[in-house]
Design a protein around this motif. Structure first.
Motif, mmCIF file in Angstrom:
data_model
loop_
_atom_site.group_PDB
_atom_site.id
_atom_site.type_symbol
_atom_site.label_atom_id
_atom_site.label_comp_id
_atom_site.label_asym_id
_atom_site.label_seq_id
_atom_site.Cartn_x
_atom_site.Cartn_y
_atom_site.Cartn_z
ATOM 1 N N GLY A 115 0.801 -1.220 0.000
ATOM 2 C CA GLY A 115 0.000 0.000 0.000
ATOM 3 C C GLY A 115 0.828 1.262 0.000
ATOM 4 N N ASP A 116 1.982 1.247 0.694
ATOM 5 C CA ASP A 116 2.894 2.385 0.633
ATOM 6 C C ASP A 116 4.293 1.945 1.045
ATOM 7 O OD1 ASP A 116 3.470 2.908 3.498
ATOM 8 O OD2 ASP A 116 1.406 3.618 3.626
ATOM 9 N N HIS A 117 5.264 2.791 0.804
ATOM 10 C CA HIS A 117 6.665 2.427 1.010
ATOM 11 C C HIS A 117 7.006 2.178 2.471
ATOM 12 C CE1 HIS A 117 7.382 3.357 -3.183
ATOM 13 N NE2 HIS A 117 6.797 4.531 -3.013
ATOM 14 N N SER A 118 6.431 2.969 3.352
ATOM 15 C CA SER A 118 6.710 2.778 4.778
ATOM 16 C C SER A 118 6.272 1.385 5.233
ATOM 17 C CB SER A 118 5.990 3.849 5.608
ATOM 18 O OG SER A 118 6.443 5.141 5.275
ATOM 19 N N ARG A 119 5.104 0.944 4.755
ATOM 20 C CA ARG A 119 4.613 -0.384 5.138
ATOM 21 C C ARG A 119 5.444 -1.493 4.488
ATOM 22 N NH1 ARG A 119 -0.789 1.992 5.387
ATOM 23 N NH2 ARG A 119 -1.213 1.491 3.216
ATOM 24 N N THR A 120 5.980 -1.239 3.295
ATOM 25 C CA THR A 120 6.863 -2.234 2.680
ATOM 26 C C THR A 120 8.063 -2.499 3.581
ATOM 27 O OG1 THR A 120 6.233 -1.660 0.414
ATOM 28 C CG2 THR A 120 8.359 -2.732 0.707
ATOM 29 N N ILE A 121 8.661 -1.429 4.078
ATOM 30 C CA ILE A 121 9.810 -1.577 4.976
ATOM 31 C C ILE A 121 9.417 -2.379 6.219
ATOM 32 C CG2 ILE A 121 11.458 -0.351 6.441
ATOM 33 C CD1 ILE A 121 11.301 1.977 4.396
ATOM 34 N N ILE A 122 8.281 -2.038 6.804
ATOM 35 C CA ILE A 122 7.808 -2.727 8.014
ATOM 36 C C ILE A 122 7.585 -4.213 7.732
ATOM 37 C CG2 ILE A 122 5.837 -2.948 9.591
ATOM 38 C CD1 ILE A 122 5.554 0.151 9.370
ATOM 39 N N GLN A 123 6.961 -4.518 6.591
ATOM 40 C CA GLN A 123 6.632 -5.918 6.282
ATOM 41 C C GLN A 123 7.880 -6.755 6.018
ATOM 42 O OE1 GLN A 123 3.678 -5.961 3.164
ATOM 43 N NE2 GLN A 123 2.053 -5.225 4.523
#
Length: 284
Positions: free
Chosen positions: A171-179
């Motif tokens: 959904g967004d880049h910040s969540r990609t990092i978290i995942q």
């Protein structure tokens, strides 16, 4: 006309004029969490209001496609788009123009990041990702989906769906990092600016997740203005808007993007993005 009636007429005229004064509205693709975006773009609204002498309002949206739809429907007259969403919007509203981009947006990059358990190490060569789990960012993201998909296909010789065991869209880049950091996905693709900012602010555990490949550069984010703004806001409004965006030099405001400065842009700058989107089947 009596003095009372004349006074009443003037007051009503002022109220009516104010009530129907055009508000210049803009939006931005939701590439980071909503609170960060709101903080950034409400500052931009204040800046533009001062520079342009009209009321300016930032309208948040929930998805990349919603940003494009708002632009198409004239709910906003300006948008901070990614490369792909800008191309999509300008195709839907002929006559609209890319007018400014961050200095860095001329040479943007995607970073491929991996969880430490994947045992993939940084390299200039494209990594072997076969059989792993992978998350893109938003489906309409240039740096988080379009260009990574293109690089995967070009380097591995097959569609992403045939490379990975499981594919997600964060959904967004910040969540990609978290995942990826959590191990929910072994590998992901992110906007290099979001990654570098997150690292700088201590939001990334580099013992768990790291950059394994940096893409070649390509054009990305830009400010796109809708056709017809001069008809609504007055002669030369588009030129004044362009000058205001290019003249944005407040260090704090630039740091919130983050960009060093803004430079001129035009639609031709984004032909490479349009060609890639056609090649991977995201637009006709």
């Amino acid at each position: 006309m009596g003095l009372f009636k004349m006074g009443l007429f003037v007051v009503l005229s002022i109220i009516t004029s104010s009530a129907f004064a055009a508000v210049f509205t803009f939006t931005a693709i939701p590439d980071e969490n909503e609170s960060q975006l709101r903080t950034r773009f409400e500052k931009v609204a204040t800046y533009l209001e001062t520079e342009l002498g009209v009321e300016v309002k930032y309208i948040p949206v929930k998805s990349y496609s919603a940003a494009v739809t708002a632009f198409r429907n004239n709910q906003v007259q300006l948008a901070w788009f990614g490369g792909l969403s800008g191309v999509q919007a300008r195709r839907l509203v002929p006559g609209s123009e890319a007018i400014a981009q961050g200095d860095e947006d001329q040479f943007f990059q995607s970073y491929f990041i991996a969880h430490e358990s994947a045992q993939i190490f940084p390299s200039d060569s494209f990594p072997n990702l076969n059989g792993l789990t992978f998350t893109f960012g938003a489906k309409g993201s240039t740096s988080g989906r379009l260009m990574p998909e293109f690089f995967i296909e070009r380097n591995l010789g097959k569609k992403a769906k045939d490379v990975f065991k499981r594919i997600g869209f964060s959904g967004d880049h910040s969540r990609t990092i978290i995942q990826v950091q959590s191990g929910a996905y072994q590998v992901g693709a992110v906007n290099y600016k979001v990654w570098e900012t997150a690292v700088e602010k201590g939001r990334v555990d580099l013992n768990k997740v790291s950059v394994i490949w940096r893409s070649p550069t390509y054009p990305d984010y830009q400010w796109t203005v809708r056709e017809g703004v001069n008809d609504i806001f007055g002669k030369n409004f588009k030129q004044r808007l362009t000058e205001a965006l290019l003249g944005m030099d407040d260090p704090a405001l630039l740091a919130s993007f983050p960009r060093r400065s803004f430079v001129p842009a035009d639609n031709l700058d984004y032909e490479p993005i349009e060609n890639v989107a056609k090649a991977v089947g995201l637009i006709d």
